[in-house]
Design a protein around this motif. Structure first.
Motif, PDB file in Angstrom:
ATOM      1  N   LEU A 472       0.593  -0.935   0.085  1.00 43.76           N
ATOM      2  CA  LEU A 472       0.124  -0.039  -0.043  1.00 43.76           C
ATOM      3  C   LEU A 472       0.851   1.184  -0.150  1.00 43.76           C
ATOM      4  CD1 LEU A 472      -2.716  -1.005   2.787  1.00 43.76           C
ATOM      5  CD2 LEU A 472      -2.903  -1.243   0.443  1.00 43.76           C
ATOM      6  N   PRO A 473       0.260   2.226  -0.645  1.00 44.74           N
ATOM      7  CA  PRO A 473       0.962   3.614  -0.444  1.00 44.74           C
ATOM      8  C   PRO A 473       1.311   3.867   0.823  1.00 44.74           C
ATOM      9  CG  PRO A 473      -0.784   3.818  -1.928  1.00 44.74           C
ATOM     10  CD  PRO A 473      -0.990   2.532  -1.271  1.00 44.74           C
ATOM     11  N   ALA A 474       2.677   4.607   1.431  1.00 42.78           N
ATOM     12  CA  ALA A 474       2.767   4.671   2.577  1.00 42.78           C
ATOM     13  C   ALA A 474       3.780   6.012   2.854  1.00 42.78           C
ATOM     14  CB  ALA A 474       3.538   3.549   3.464  1.00 42.78           C
ATOM     15  N   PRO A 475       4.048   6.766   3.914  1.00 45.85           N
ATOM     16  CA  PRO A 475       4.795   7.506   4.100  1.00 45.85           C
ATOM     17  C   PRO A 475       6.150   7.230   3.824  1.00 45.85           C
ATOM     18  CG  PRO A 475       3.203   7.928   5.927  1.00 45.85           C
ATOM     19  CD  PRO A 475       2.870   6.399   5.137  1.00 45.85           C
ATOM     20  N   ASP A 476       6.980   8.324   3.726  1.00 47.39           N
ATOM     21  CA  ASP A 476       8.391   7.940   3.390  1.00 47.39           C
ATOM     22  C   ASP A 476       9.047   7.278   4.549  1.00 47.39           C
ATOM     23  OD1 ASP A 476       8.715   9.205   0.873  1.00 47.39           O
ATOM     24  OD2 ASP A 476       9.665  10.795   1.503  1.00 47.39           O
ATOM     25  N   GLY A 477       9.791   6.513   4.643  1.00 45.11           N
ATOM     26  CA  GLY A 477      10.324   5.632   5.670  1.00 45.11           C
ATOM     27  C   GLY A 477       9.457   4.584   6.167  1.00 45.11           C
ATOM     28  N   LEU A 493       9.329   3.322  10.121  1.00 46.98           N
ATOM     29  CA  LEU A 493      10.667   3.232  10.412  1.00 46.98           C
ATOM     30  C   LEU A 493      11.629   4.412  10.148  1.00 46.98           C
ATOM     31  CD1 LEU A 493       9.983   0.660   8.355  1.00 46.98           C
ATOM     32  CD2 LEU A 493      12.025  -0.071   9.453  1.00 46.98           C
ATOM     33  N   SER A 494      10.545   5.604  10.094  1.00 43.66           N
ATOM     34  CA  SER A 494      11.058   6.933   9.811  1.00 43.66           C
ATOM     35  C   SER A 494      11.144   7.634  10.978  1.00 43.66           C
ATOM     36  CB  SER A 494       9.892   7.822   8.838  1.00 43.66           C
ATOM     37  OG  SER A 494       8.948   8.296   9.899  1.00 43.66           O
ATOM     38  N   ASP A 520       9.588   3.894  14.917  1.00 45.60           N
ATOM     39  CA  ASP A 520      10.048   2.434  15.287  1.00 45.60           C
ATOM     40  C   ASP A 520       8.884   1.826  15.896  1.00 45.60           C
ATOM     41  OD1 ASP A 520      12.629   2.866  14.458  1.00 45.60           O
ATOM     42  OD2 ASP A 520      13.538   3.690  16.240  1.00 45.60           O
ATOM     43  N   ALA A 521       7.683   1.761  15.343  1.00 48.17           N
ATOM     44  CA  ALA A 521       6.533   1.133  15.773  1.00 48.17           C
ATOM     45  C   ALA A 521       5.667   0.371  14.668  1.00 48.17           C
ATOM     46  CB  ALA A 521       5.723   1.993  16.652  1.00 48.17           C
ATOM     47  N   ALA A 522       4.681  -0.445  15.151  1.00 43.45           N
ATOM     48  CA  ALA A 522       4.035  -1.059  13.855  1.00 43.45           C
ATOM     49  C   ALA A 522       2.595  -1.164  14.535  1.00 43.45           C
ATOM     50  CB  ALA A 522       4.481  -2.561  13.560  1.00 43.45           C
ATOM     51  N   VAL A 523       1.608  -1.153  13.532  1.00 45.69           N
ATOM     52  CA  VAL A 523       0.326  -1.403  13.949  1.00 45.69           C
ATOM     53  C   VAL A 523      -0.425  -2.282  12.945  1.00 45.69           C
ATOM     54  CG1 VAL A 523      -0.503   0.633  12.529  1.00 45.69           C
ATOM     55  CG2 VAL A 523      -1.835  -0.085  14.528  1.00 45.69           C
TER      56      VAL A 523
END
Length: 527
Positions: A472-477, A493-494, A520-523
């Motif tokens: 999916l499209p995602a912000p840089d990093g 990871l930004s 440094d987090a995930a959802v």
């Protein structure tokens, strides 16, 4: 004693999306108070593993062994090392695990035996040209009086891959001298491997992890190899490295598969250190291994592009094969990912995010004991090191002991409930009171709780279906993907927080209460 189908899922391909838990026997739990983990210790912690939510175990070698490579030098592949227990203890462990709904897979070490194996002892006595020596790779040396090794192959653990015996011949050992390589062109060697498999399958094990699955086959004549900069354990064994990935190895994997096919619901996963996707894919053809570890996630840096590339390569490897992807973040041969990702609070924060990344991906996942506690590597004093790499490298490589520290269970001082004694086979550090399984079980913010929650969702939520993913499209990093049945995973990871996508939050590795995913987090989300 086969698995009870009323307890375990009857699915013949249960392993396709299973979460396996690797138990490094010496370091998991000590049941008899000698400071070394054992089968009784594993039995005592089966309830913990069931509560954690894993589907299967991979237990590292527990066979009789002089322990030159901590069990990967097997003297008898059809018995139990007394340090770890006995066959009755193993049978009880297997029955109790099955009763809890946990399958059990064990390590198979076909490439080499221990130098204490009865075959090798007989080979040393029998002399050059004997039938006993034909089971191994004994050769005459080169140079004046045969004083030089038969070829230029290096040992994975350092130094040459050849050791000379008193009568002047040399024998091949791709690992330690105490681990002579077997010759799989010899019918007795092949038959013995099949006998070992049947021995454990008849007892009810659910499958095997094949050690050095790209070994076993060597080219005719054992020609010199192309000199490589990295010839160690984790090298890319590409063409030119004649020690590994010879085409004939696939003959052996077909033999292994033919045995497994006689025991429905059993499987094998191969340890195959190859960077080339196409060559790795050959090991998981329809008549070979059910799975092969893909180590690209384990070797990738904490970087959005690197991780995406690792995922893409891993999925490309299994595309067109019957096998699912097989995801690994840590094991007993590599620095733990908390440490690889920077250590301390930063490493732990990233490890929490990596857990959600790994467990959101389609396919099977392997956890290493202590992953769910966020265990780091431990800097050990020189005198505590035991890995053969330390000695073989002339004390230039510290080896793998740092990632093999015993698991902390409870209390505030070493050995933290791992053993009834304080001094353990590898020393445990001070200051691990907050890291113990007991302390984390009482803390809803702990990484152990995160793993429990993730494994429960993975097992129960419909959103995890399907063996593909859509980027999916995602912000840089950032990385973002969707599974076919609706799960969305976003990893940041930004350097800055990013807005959460629309959807219902299932689980997050950090606080997302303000509508943003921290760095440094995930959802995990679903529509």
């Amino acid at each position: 004693m086969h698995p009870d189908p009323t307890v375990l899922s009857p699915s013949a391909d249960w392993w396709r999306d299973a979460v396996f838990y690797q138990i490094y026997v010496r370091s998991f739990a000590d049941g008899n108070g000698d400071g070394v983990g054992d089968l009784a210790g594993i039995r005592s912690r089966l309830g913990y593993l069931a509560d954690l939510g894993v589907d299967a175990l991979w237990i590292t070698p527990f066979y009789p062994s002089p322990m030159a490579d901590h069990g990967y030098d097997v003297a008898d592949p059809r018995d139990v090392e007394p340090v770890f227990g006995d066959l009755a203890e193993f049978d009880a462990l297997l029955a109790e695990a099955h009763a809890l709904g946990i399958r059990v897979t064990i390590d198979l070490v076909p490439n080499h035996s221990s130098h204490h194996h009865e075959w090798f002892r007989a080979a040393l006595v029998a002399g050059p040209g004997s039938p006993e020596r034909a089971r191994y790779l004994f050769r005459d040396g080169t140079g004046p009086d045969g004083a030089e090794p038969p070829n230029n192959w290096p040992s994975v653990f350092g130094g040459p891959a050849w050791t000379r015996v008193p009568d002047g011949q040399w024998y091949l050992h791709l690992f330690a001298p105490e681990q002579p390589d077997l010759d799989f062109t010899h019918p007795e060697v092949v038959a013995d491997l099949e006998e070992t498999m049947r021995f454990w399958l008849d007892r009810g094990v659910d499958g095997f992890r094949i050690d050095v699955a790209h070994g076993m086959a060597k080219p005719d004549g054992l020609p010199d190899m192309v000199p490589l900069e990295n010839t160690g354990l984790l090298a890319d064994h590409a063409p030119g490295d004649h020690r590994f990935d010879h085409d004939d190895v696939h003959l052996m994997h077909r033999r292994i598969r033919s045995v497994l096919d006689q025991y429905p619901g059993t499987m094998a996963v191969g340890e195959v250190w190859l960077a080339d996707d196409d060559r790795l894919a050959r090991y998981i053809r329809a008549d070979e291994l059910q799975m092969a570890f893909n180590f690209k996630l384990l070797t990738a840096d904490w970087d959005a592009d690197a991780l995406r590339l690792a995922v893409e390569h891993s999925l490309a490897t299994v595309e067109g094969t019957p096998a699912p992807a097989c995801w690994v973040l840590s094991n007993h041969d590599r620095p733990r990912h908390v440490t690889r990702y920077g250590g301390g609070e930063r490493g732990l924060r990233r490890a929490r995010a990596a857990a959600l990344l790994q467990l959101a991906l389609p396919g099977a996942a392997y956890l290493y004991n202590g992953d769910e506690l966020g265990m780091p590597d431990v800097d050990l004093p020189d005198e505590a090191l035991q890995d053969p790499i330390w000695e073989r490298s002339g004390h230039t490589e510290r080896g793998r002991d740092a990632c093999r520290i015993p698991v902390p269970w409870s209390g505030t001082e070493p050995s933290y409930g791992f053993s009834s004694r304080a001094d353990t086979w590898l020393p445990m550090p001070e200051g691990w009171g907050d890291l113990t399984a007991e302390a984390q079980a009482a803390d809803p913010t702990s990484i152990q709780w995160l793993y429990r929650s993730a494994l429960a969702l993975r097992r129960s939520a419909d959103a995890f279906g399907g063996e593909k993913l859509e980027w999916l499209p995602a912000p840089d990093g950032c990385l973002a993907f969707r599974r076919p049945d609706g799960l969305v995973c976003l990893v940041n990871l930004s350097a800055a927080a990013v807005p959460l996508p629309e959807g219902r939050v299932l689980l997050a590795s950090a606080d997302v209460g303000d509508g943003h995913l921290p760095t440094d987090a995930a959802v995990w989300l679903t529509a």
